[in-house]
Design a protein around this motif. Sequence first.
Motif, PDB file in Angstrom:
ATOM      1  N   THR A 154      44.595  38.803  30.373  1.00 40.25           N
ATOM      2  CA  THR A 154      44.712  37.644  30.037  1.00 40.25           C
ATOM      3  C   THR A 154      46.059  36.087  30.997  1.00 40.25           C
ATOM      4  N   PRO A 155      44.874  35.394  31.149  1.00 39.72           N
ATOM      5  CA  PRO A 155      44.849  34.340  31.876  1.00 39.72           C
ATOM      6  C   PRO A 155      46.591  33.918  31.522  1.00 39.72           C
ATOM      7  N   GLU A 156      47.404  34.226  30.105  1.00 40.24           N
ATOM      8  CA  GLU A 156      48.640  34.091  29.564  1.00 40.24           C
ATOM      9  C   GLU A 156      49.264  34.606  30.699  1.00 40.24           C
ATOM     10  N   PRO A 185      35.839  36.063  32.602  1.00 36.66           N
ATOM     11  CA  PRO A 185      36.482  35.103  32.186  1.00 36.66           C
ATOM     12  C   PRO A 185      37.495  35.721  32.795  1.00 36.66           C
ATOM     13  N   THR A 186      37.940  36.995  33.084  1.00 38.35           N
ATOM     14  CA  THR A 186      39.057  37.980  33.339  1.00 38.35           C
ATOM     15  C   THR A 186      39.254  37.066  34.630  1.00 38.35           C
ATOM     16  N   ALA A 192      42.574  32.361  39.377  1.00 41.56           N
ATOM     17  CA  ALA A 192      42.848  31.112  39.179  1.00 41.56           C
ATOM     18  C   ALA A 192      44.564  30.685  39.305  1.00 41.56           C
ATOM     19  N   VAL A 193      45.125  31.882  38.824  1.00 44.84           N
ATOM     20  CA  VAL A 193      46.626  31.699  39.080  1.00 44.84           C
ATOM     21  C   VAL A 193      46.685  32.753  40.734  1.00 44.84           C
ATOM     22  N   ALA A 194      46.153  33.418  41.207  1.00 46.38           N
ATOM     23  CA  ALA A 194      46.187  33.439  42.448  1.00 46.38           C
ATOM     24  C   ALA A 194      46.240  32.078  43.280  1.00 46.38           C
ATOM     25  N   VAL A 217      31.286  42.297  40.607  1.00 43.66           N
ATOM     26  CA  VAL A 217      31.279  41.913  41.105  1.00 43.66           C
ATOM     27  C   VAL A 217      32.909  41.453  41.854  1.00 43.66           C
ATOM     28  N   SER A 218      32.509  41.078  43.267  1.00 47.12           N
ATOM     29  CA  SER A 218      34.048  40.773  43.641  1.00 47.12           C
ATOM     30  C   SER A 218      34.417  40.160  43.426  1.00 47.12           C
TER      31      SER A 218
END
Length: 409
Positions: A154-156, A185-186, A192-194, A217-218
């Motif tokens: 998860t994003p969190e 979404p994952t 986003a976090v990277a 999907v890469s």
Amino acid sequence: MRISSRIENMLGGGSDGWDVFYRARAMRARGEPVIELTIGEHDIRTDPSILAAMDRSARGGHTGYAAVPGTEALRAAIADRVTRRTGLATAPENVLVTPGGQAALFAAHMVTCNPGDRALFVDPYYATYPGTIRAAGAVPVPVATRSSHAFQPTPEALEDAAHGGAASLLVNTPNNPTGVVYDAPTLEAIAAVAKRHDLWLISDEVYDTQVWDGRHVSPRTLPGMAERTLVIGSMSKSHAMTGSRIGWIVGPVEVIDHLINLATVTTYGVPGFIQDAATFALGAGAALEDKVAAPFRRRRALALRILGNHPVVRLLPPGGAMYVMLDIRATGMSGEAFANSLLDAERIAVMPGESFGRAAAGHVRVAMTVDDASFADALTRLAAHAERLAASAGDTAGSRGPAAGAPGG
Ligand code: PMP
């Protein structure tokens, strides 16, 4: 004897949960008829056409030192394949040929992590990950996932792990051990976090030809990710070439140049005749890849039919790779206890989830690596075994729910 602490501490100590695997091997060696659904090894051999190409190359003289970064032909074939499959223009200079995905995982961490850097990876995980990170001098930091969220980070959880600072994030989709394919979404949360924390993304895509719905999907193709992503590829799973030890890293040219220096002082490349066989195999295109993946596609359908709505054994969404993950907490047992009892009672060997990290406790991983009839028979017997255990757990505990405090979520 004086051994470096890096090597002594590489495996982290503690039980690795592989006892069931070794016990099954020992039983088989004694002649007992064990159905082995443990490791990710195909029940077919490398295609004869690939072996013929290997033979032609070796007899033709390609037995001397080969180009360290990989032959021109193979680097071009890999670049073409990546361009075609992902839509992202990739040049031969973006490719380093490696002796398998495992060597690529090690090299990717060596080139991205300084000694002592935190290196994130998603739990449950392929069993070599923490040791590989330690071998590169970095500190493995798991990103916990939950069974109830199909083991998608998860994003969190990603944000939490990245918060303390890290050099890299290692992800694997389609996933070993869970068989889960990360959804959009994952993948977006990972990207986003990277970007937010300036992480290198190490994307292990060795199961990219084994996606059962839709297409792979890469994350390298997401906006702003090509410059911070190293993709790990391998022909082990896609072409049943596990023993040939052939894989690659795709990434930015400057990183590949550093990796070529690393290869020069470690592997010194991959045998030329293996590279020529790989070039031939990639030239055979998707038809050969589909042929290798077809048995797993069929068996995944069998697993859905047999376990899709089972009252005790919960099948995680089998999106890809050659495994299915089963939540067996309704039996009241740990994955390890269940796997041991299944081996004793039914002579069926599966891997305890605990072998792949804390998040997979109370689960077992089933490799779809025996013929269809044996596979269906094994799943049917596994389910009946789980029902008996759940019934007797219910008799003693007065409940058929998951064991109190069962970890893994
Ligand atoms: N990554 C994952 C997720 C794997 O499951 C494996 C092999 N089981 C590897 C990497 C390494 O494979 P190889 O070195 O054979 O390419």
